[in-house]
Design a protein around this motif. Structure first.
Motif: not given
Length: 351
Positions: A150-152, A154-157, A167-172, A180-184
């Motif tokens: 999740v942390a990586r 959010l930093a990458a996106l 959009y980002a497909e299957q980031p985690v 969590a990524v969507r909320e972040g």
């Protein structure tokens, strides 16, 4: 979701089955050659091509998908022209132009692979920046195949969003992680949507993503979801926008993806069905490759000479046909209409 179609007898599946190896123009998913099985049933041709590392239980849905296509055909289409994105594997930024050159005419959308093992975020940013420089007006999306935490993610996106990602497909990897990524992203004001792929097609419950509010859209693939009809049911129940994608299929497998895209009530995004453009050759004389960002809905009938030219060596043929036998045996006990034995007088398996 509708029940799966009846399972044909094993000898029927193998009667006109051809195991082929198709060379790629560029390395993708860690392979340079794509092995797969194309087979013919009473309704036409279908493909069974679960990746070699997948176990038999996971491969079972792929065989169901092939049966659905070759024995029962496709649902009626509501459109006959499908928008398609280009796909850029995890090549160096210097190789992006050559990849995009394989997609004829105008390219309106591009999916860029990121989070590749052995690479870092700077490689991803450079690759996406190269695509954006070449195609300033294209819709861009990235696919991490669950390669970040999740942390990586959010930093990458946050960095990649500078290049106007849709959009980002299957980031985690997990459903909870997607949420969590969507909320972040929302908390940071980063305007990138989250798409779920593996969390739909690899989960025992493909609707868990939708119930958890973990994604803005879902990616659906006909083969790993058990066929076009089952995938349509998943989209309907999920209630989320859908992107139809492929699994590095030959044109035969792409035809099933086109059938899925053609039957969806709504198709808000370009589909990931242009991957035949990453191949040097195909089983069709006129492969299903997009032109100006679109694929026309048409039949996919392999050419006998191409089937023979790309036939795998005998050991690989045995490996694949043994796999079909094992997967059929897994499915047959749950299907009272299937009889896994070989019928006397049946035709021998094809090439």
């Amino acid at each position: 979701m509708s029940p799966p179609p009846p399972l044909p007898e094993l000898d029927e599946l193998l009667a006109d089955a051809h195991v082929v190896a198709l060379p790629l123009r560029v390395r993708f998913r860690g392979v340079d050659v794509r092995e797969t099985v194309v087979l013919r049933g009473p309704a036409g041709w279908a493909e069974f091509g679960p990746f070699p590392e997948y176990g038999d239980a996971e491969a079972a849905a792929w065989l169901r998908g092939a049966v659905d296509a070759a024995w029962h055909g496709f649902p009626a289409p509501v459109r006959f022209r499908i928008p398609v994105n280009a796909t850029v594997p995890a090549v160096p930024a210097s190789g992006v132009a050559a990849v995009l050159a394989g997609f004829a005419g105008r390219v309106g959308a591009v999916k860029v692979k990121v989070a590749e093992r052995g690479q870092d975020l700077d490689d991803d940013v450079a690759r996406v920046a190269a695509v954006r420089a070449l195609l300033p007006d294209a819709e861009l999306r990235v696919d991490a195949n669950g390669g970040w935490d999740v942390a990586r993610a959010l930093a990458a996106l946050e960095r990649l969003a500078e290049h106007r990602l849709a959009y980002a497909e299957q980031p985690v990897p997990t459903v909870a992680g997607l949420a969590a990524v969507r909320e972040g992203l929302a908390a940071r004001g980063i305007p990138v949507l989250v798409a779920a792929d593996e969390s739909v097609r690899k989960e025992t419950d493909p609707l868990a993503v939708a119930r958890a509010g973990a994604a803005d859209l879902i990616v659906v693939k006909a083969a790993p979801l058990g066929g076009v009809r089952r995938a349509l049911g998943i989209v309907a129940q999920a209630g989320l926008p859908a992107v139809v994608s492929s699994a590095l299929d030959s044109s035969v497998g792409i035809r099933a993806g086109l059938a899925l895209a053609a039957a969806l009530p709504e198709l808000p995004y370009a589909c990931g069905l242009g991957t035949v453009s990453l191949m040097r050759d195909d089983v069709l004389r006129e492969p299903l490759r997009p032109v100006d960002g679109f694929l026309e809905l048409r039949d996919a009938v392999p050419d006998p000479q191409l089937l023979a030219r790309h036939a795998v060596p005998a050991p690989r043929r045995r490996w694949w046909l043994d796999r079909v036998r094992r997967v059929h045996a897994l499915l047959a006990p749950a299907d009272p209409q299937a009889r896994p034995g070989t019928r006397p007088g049946a035709r021998p398996p094809g090439g």
